[in-house]
Scaffold this active site. Structure first.
Site, PDB file in Angstrom:
ATOM      1  N   LYS A  25      -5.387  44.946  47.611  1.00  0.00           N
ATOM      2  CA  LYS A  25      -4.630  45.169  48.924  1.00  0.00           C
ATOM      3  C   LYS A  25      -5.536  46.054  49.747  1.00  0.00           C
ATOM      4  CE  LYS A  25      -0.461  42.990  47.631  1.00  0.00           C
ATOM      5  NZ  LYS A  25       1.123  43.239  47.284  1.00  0.00           N
ATOM      6  N   SER A  52       4.754  32.352  26.877  1.00  0.00           N
ATOM      7  CA  SER A  52       3.427  31.544  27.208  1.00  0.00           C
ATOM      8  C   SER A  52       2.491  32.387  26.345  1.00  0.00           C
ATOM      9  CB  SER A  52       3.078  31.764  28.657  1.00  0.00           C
ATOM     10  OG  SER A  52       4.194  31.488  29.556  1.00  0.00           O
ATOM     11  N   HIS A 121     -13.193  32.700  37.978  1.00  0.00           N
ATOM     12  CA  HIS A 121     -12.420  33.607  36.998  1.00  0.00           C
ATOM     13  C   HIS A 121     -13.463  34.608  36.460  1.00  0.00           C
ATOM     14  CE1 HIS A 121      -9.307  30.282  35.659  1.00  0.00           C
ATOM     15  NE2 HIS A 121      -9.417  30.454  36.957  1.00  0.00           N
ATOM     16  N   GLU A 140      -7.579  39.019  33.793  1.00  0.00           N
ATOM     17  CA  GLU A 140      -8.150  37.932  34.293  1.00  0.00           C
ATOM     18  C   GLU A 140      -8.027  37.977  35.803  1.00  0.00           C
ATOM     19  OE1 GLU A 140      -8.419  33.514  33.081  1.00  0.00           O
ATOM     20  OE2 GLU A 140      -6.682  33.640  34.169  1.00  0.00           O
ATOM     21  N   ASN A 149      -6.124  26.990  46.062  1.00  0.00           N
ATOM     22  CA  ASN A 149      -4.666  27.504  45.484  1.00  0.00           C
ATOM     23  C   ASN A 149      -3.529  26.544  45.786  1.00  0.00           C
ATOM     24  OD1 ASN A 149      -2.987  29.557  44.513  1.00  0.00           O
ATOM     25  ND2 ASN A 149      -2.192  29.784  46.588  1.00  0.00           N
ATOM     26  N   ALA A 152      -3.974  23.784  43.014  1.00  0.00           N
ATOM     27  CA  ALA A 152      -3.527  24.463  41.873  1.00  0.00           C
ATOM     28  C   ALA A 152      -2.257  24.632  41.570  1.00  0.00           C
ATOM     29  CB  ALA A 152      -4.526  25.614  41.498  1.00  0.00           C
TER      30      ALA A 152
HETATM   31  P1  0O2 Z   1       2.628  40.936  52.644  1.00  0.00           P
HETATM   32  O1  0O2 Z   1       1.873  42.009  53.499  1.00  0.00           O
HETATM   33  O2  0O2 Z   1       4.125  41.425  52.884  1.00  0.00           O
HETATM   34  O3  0O2 Z   1       2.551  39.582  52.631  1.00  0.00           O
HETATM   35  P2  0O2 Z   1       5.557  43.288  44.351  1.00  0.00           P
HETATM   36  O4  0O2 Z   1       6.973  42.959  45.208  1.00  0.00           O
HETATM   37  O5  0O2 Z   1       4.593  44.169  45.224  1.00  0.00           O
HETATM   38  O6  0O2 Z   1       5.670  43.657  42.929  1.00  0.00           O
HETATM   39  P3  0O2 Z   1       4.280  41.094  45.505  1.00  0.00           P
HETATM   40  O7  0O2 Z   1       2.731  41.255  45.851  1.00  0.00           O
HETATM   41  O8  0O2 Z   1       5.039  41.316  46.751  1.00  0.00           O
HETATM   42  O9  0O2 Z   1       4.755  42.072  44.458  1.00  0.00           O
HETATM   43  O10 0O2 Z   1       4.522  39.841  45.068  1.00  0.00           O
HETATM   44  P4  0O2 Z   1       3.689  38.670  44.489  1.00  0.00           P
HETATM   45  O11 0O2 Z   1       4.509  37.228  44.239  1.00  0.00           O
HETATM   46  O12 0O2 Z   1       2.894  39.086  43.395  1.00  0.00           O
HETATM   47  O13 0O2 Z   1       2.499  38.437  45.851  1.00  0.00           O
HETATM   48  C1  0O2 Z   1       3.005  37.839  46.825  1.00  0.00           C
HETATM   49  C2  0O2 Z   1       2.366  38.352  47.788  1.00  0.00           C
HETATM   50  O14 0O2 Z   1       1.433  37.308  48.138  1.00  0.00           O
HETATM   51  C3  0O2 Z   1       3.189  38.671  49.102  1.00  0.00           C
HETATM   52  O15 0O2 Z   1       2.719  39.801  49.849  1.00  0.00           O
HETATM   53  C4  0O2 Z   1       3.318  37.409  49.724  1.00  0.00           C
HETATM   54  O16 0O2 Z   1       3.353  37.681  51.198  1.00  0.00           O
HETATM   55  C5  0O2 Z   1       1.738  37.068  49.502  1.00  0.00           C
HETATM   56  N1  0O2 Z   1       1.701  35.323  49.747  1.00  0.00           N
HETATM   57  C6  0O2 Z   1       2.509  34.582  48.945  1.00  0.00           C
HETATM   58  N2  0O2 Z   1       1.949  33.326  49.283  1.00  0.00           N
HETATM   59  C7  0O2 Z   1       1.286  33.473  50.499  1.00  0.00           C
HETATM   60  C8  0O2 Z   1       0.481  32.574  51.542  1.00  0.00           C
HETATM   61  O17 0O2 Z   1       0.505  31.485  51.327  1.00  0.00           O
HETATM   62  N3  0O2 Z   1      -0.118  33.187  52.470  1.00  0.00           N
HETATM   63  C9  0O2 Z   1      -0.265  34.643  52.672  1.00  0.00           C
HETATM   64  N4  0O2 Z   1      -0.932  35.220  53.686  1.00  0.00           N
HETATM   65  N5  0O2 Z   1       0.328  35.351  51.702  1.00  0.00           N
HETATM   66  C10 0O2 Z   1       1.236  34.875  50.633  1.00  0.00           C
HETATM   67  P5  0O2 Z   1       3.094  41.143  49.816  1.00  0.00           P
HETATM   68  O18 0O2 Z   1       2.828  41.941  48.774  1.00  0.00           O
HETATM   69  O19 0O2 Z   1       4.640  41.140  49.880  1.00  0.00           O
HETATM   70  O20 0O2 Z   1       2.518  41.739  51.161  1.00  0.00           O
HETATM   71  P1  0O2 Z   2      -0.744  30.581  33.897  1.00  0.00           P
HETATM   72  O1  0O2 Z   2      -0.274  31.948  34.030  1.00  0.00           O
HETATM   73  O2  0O2 Z   2       0.754  29.605  33.832  1.00  0.00           O
HETATM   74  O3  0O2 Z   2      -1.556  30.289  35.169  1.00  0.00           O
HETATM   75  P2  0O2 Z   2      -7.233  27.415  28.163  1.00  0.00           P
HETATM   76  O4  0O2 Z   2      -8.025  26.738  29.343  1.00  0.00           O
HETATM   77  O5  0O2 Z   2      -5.866  27.760  28.652  1.00  0.00           O
HETATM   78  O6  0O2 Z   2      -7.242  26.822  27.133  1.00  0.00           O
HETATM   79  P3  0O2 Z   2      -8.744  29.820  28.941  1.00  0.00           P
HETATM   80  O7  0O2 Z   2     -10.057  30.028  28.286  1.00  0.00           O
HETATM   81  O8  0O2 Z   2      -8.011  30.910  29.180  1.00  0.00           O
HETATM   82  O9  0O2 Z   2      -7.850  28.778  28.134  1.00  0.00           O
HETATM   83  O10 0O2 Z   2      -8.575  29.042  30.253  1.00  0.00           O
HETATM   84  P4  0O2 Z   2      -9.294  29.029  31.615  1.00  0.00           P
HETATM   85  O11 0O2 Z   2      -9.205  27.717  32.008  1.00  0.00           O
HETATM   86  O12 0O2 Z   2     -10.425  29.768  31.869  1.00  0.00           O
HETATM   87  O13 0O2 Z   2      -8.160  30.008  32.275  1.00  0.00           O
HETATM   88  C1  0O2 Z   2      -6.780  29.707  32.325  1.00  0.00           C
HETATM   89  C2  0O2 Z   2      -6.026  29.855  33.587  1.00  0.00           C
HETATM   90  O14 0O2 Z   2      -6.714  29.108  34.618  1.00  0.00           O
HETATM   91  C3  0O2 Z   2      -4.550  29.094  33.299  1.00  0.00           C
HETATM   92  O15 0O2 Z   2      -3.932  29.823  33.124  1.00  0.00           O
HETATM   93  C4  0O2 Z   2      -4.403  28.620  35.044  1.00  0.00           C
HETATM   94  O16 0O2 Z   2      -4.032  29.595  35.554  1.00  0.00           O
HETATM   95  C5  0O2 Z   2      -5.693  28.378  35.460  1.00  0.00           C
HETATM   96  N1  0O2 Z   2      -6.090  26.878  35.257  1.00  0.00           N
HETATM   97  C6  0O2 Z   2      -7.093  26.384  34.286  1.00  0.00           C
HETATM   98  N2  0O2 Z   2      -7.258  25.010  34.381  1.00  0.00           N
HETATM   99  C7  0O2 Z   2      -6.159  24.501  35.256  1.00  0.00           C
HETATM  100  C8  0O2 Z   2      -5.896  23.557  35.792  1.00  0.00           C
HETATM  101  O17 0O2 Z   2      -6.399  22.303  35.362  1.00  0.00           O
HETATM  102  N3  0O2 Z   2      -4.783  23.486  36.695  1.00  0.00           N
HETATM  103  C9  0O2 Z   2      -4.227  24.497  37.087  1.00  0.00           C
HETATM  104  N4  0O2 Z   2      -3.248  24.413  37.944  1.00  0.00           N
HETATM  105  N5  0O2 Z   2      -4.586  25.600  36.746  1.00  0.00           N
HETATM  106  C10 0O2 Z   2      -5.464  25.879  35.536  1.00  0.00           C
HETATM  107  P5  0O2 Z   2      -2.661  29.614  32.061  1.00  0.00           P
HETATM  108  O18 0O2 Z   2      -2.773  29.776  30.778  1.00  0.00           O
HETATM  109  O19 0O2 Z   2      -2.303  28.225  32.578  1.00  0.00           O
HETATM  110  O20 0O2 Z   2      -1.452  30.378  32.696  1.00  0.00           O
END
Ligand code: 0O2
Ligand code: 0O2
Length: 267
Positions: A25, A52, A121, A140, A149, A152
């Site tokens: 960030k 998981s 990745h 990762e 995104n 996915a």
């Molecule tokens: P901002 O500037 O408010 O957007 P934390 O509470 O710090 O533990 P965090 O990072 O808030 O965790 O949670 P998470 O779920 O890991 O990350 C979500 C972050 O991604 C948030 O930003 C969301 O606003 C942002 N986000 C999720 N989806 C989208 C999207 O579609 N577009 C955009 N632009 N941002 C998205 P922060 O950290 O709250 O910061």
């Molecule tokens: P999460 O946290 O639920 O996302 P694997 O493919 O799982 O046997 P490896 O080598 O870790 O083993 O796989 P890879 O494909 O390099 O990376 C795994 C992660 O990539 C996944 O995490 C997903 O986040 C993403 N990913 C890989 N393939 C796909 C797919 O076909 N669709 C979607 N939506 N995401 C994918 P996990 O394990 O699902 O955990």
């Protein structure tokens, strides 16, 4: 299940996620103020759920005492970009960093998965300073565009909900939707290229205009008032017509006139 203290086991991974989120960030903010554009749109992160981790360990035949090396995505960071081109740029920025080491990469953009999944990745080794000393953990980093995104996220939730029972027809439609997301990325990139091209043309043109005005001023400096005024008139006409070629010719003529003025010669 073994008698592992999961809370303690996951602590360094939680710390890794917190630190990496802050770092990326911060990088976003820094690039925005330095270059007025950041390849990072937003950053998310999570520590994998215990269930998981165990499922994955079973699937990959990883013994429970080797989870740290056998499961590479216990700590997972996801970075979203606006354009496909941003992904490589960001990967290079990560490679150049001294606070994390790239162990290896998986390019699911060049080689998309059968499901239609696309993302870049990076498996990194990250040093976390814990109360017990330095610990190197694997994490990762998934880098993807907003379109990748979008696809996915929905595909993951459908697959999670329906598991193996996802009907073939739905699978085919998801695959088509992945193609649509790919085309959307391509279209956005080409729009960006056109905007950048237009910006460059505008900048080139404004550089040429600056050059002309400086040369005219130089002629005044050499007391070539009549010549300078003639060039000014010519420039005014070209400016009206927005003619880049005529502007380039005008610059060549101005350069000749300045060389002559410096030598004290007349046209
Ligand atoms: P901002 O500037 O408010 O957007 P934390 O509470 O710090 O533990 P965090 O990072 O808030 O965790 O949670 P998470 O779920 O890991 O990350 C979500 C972050 O991604 C948030 O930003 C969301 O606003 C942002 N986000 C999720 N989806 C989208 C999207 O579609 N577009 C955009 N632009 N941002 C998205 P922060 O950290 O709250 O910061
Ligand atoms: P999460 O946290 O639920 O996302 P694997 O493919 O799982 O046997 P490896 O080598 O870790 O083993 O796989 P890879 O494909 O390099 O990376 C795994 C992660 O990539 C996944 O995490 C997903 O986040 C993403 N990913 C890989 N393939 C796909 C797919 O076909 N669709 C979607 N939506 N995401 C994918 P996990 O394990 O699902 O955990």
């Amino acid at each position: 299940m073994d008698g592992r203290d999961w809370k303690k086991f996951l602590l360094p991974y939680e710390q890794t996620i917190e630190e990496l989120k802050v770092k990326f960030k911060t990088l976003r903010g820094e690039l925005k103020s330095r270059e007025e554009y950041s390849p990072i749109e937003f950053v998310t992160g999570r520590v994998k759920k215990i269930s998981s981790i165990l499922d994955k360990a079973k699937r990959l035949n990883v013994p429970v005492d080797q989870l740290e090396t056998g499961i590479e995505d216990i700590a997972g960071i996801r970075i979203m970009c606006q354009f496909v081109e941003d992904i490589q740029w960001l990967a290079e920025l990560i490679h150049a960093r001294q606070d994390m080491k790239v162990v290896y990469e998986k390019d699911y953009i060049e080689n998309k998965k059968e499901s239609g999944y696309r993302s870049y990745h990076l498996i990194i080794e990250y040093p976390v300073q814990t109360a017990l000393g330095m610990k190197h953990v694997l994490a990762e980093i998934q880098i993807r565009t907003l379109a990748m995104n979008f696809w996915a996220t929905i595909e993951h939730s459908l697959n999670y909900k329906y598991k193996e029972t996802l009907p073939d027809e739905v699978r085919t439609r998801l695959s088509k939707a992945a193609e649509a997301a790919y085309l959307l990325d391509q279209e956005m990139s080409s729009i960006r290229d056109e905007i950048m091209e237009a910006q460059k043309l505008f900048e080139d043109n404004s550089n040429l205009v600056n050059k002309v005005l400086n040369y005219i001023q130089e002629l005044y400096f050499f007391h070539r008032f009549r010549e300078a005024a003639q060039f000014q008139l010519r420039f005014n006409e070209i400016w009206e017509k927005d003619d880049v070629r005529a502007l380039t010719e005008l610059i060549q003529d101005l350069e000749t006139a300045i060389v002559r003025a410096k030598k004290g010669e007349h046209a």
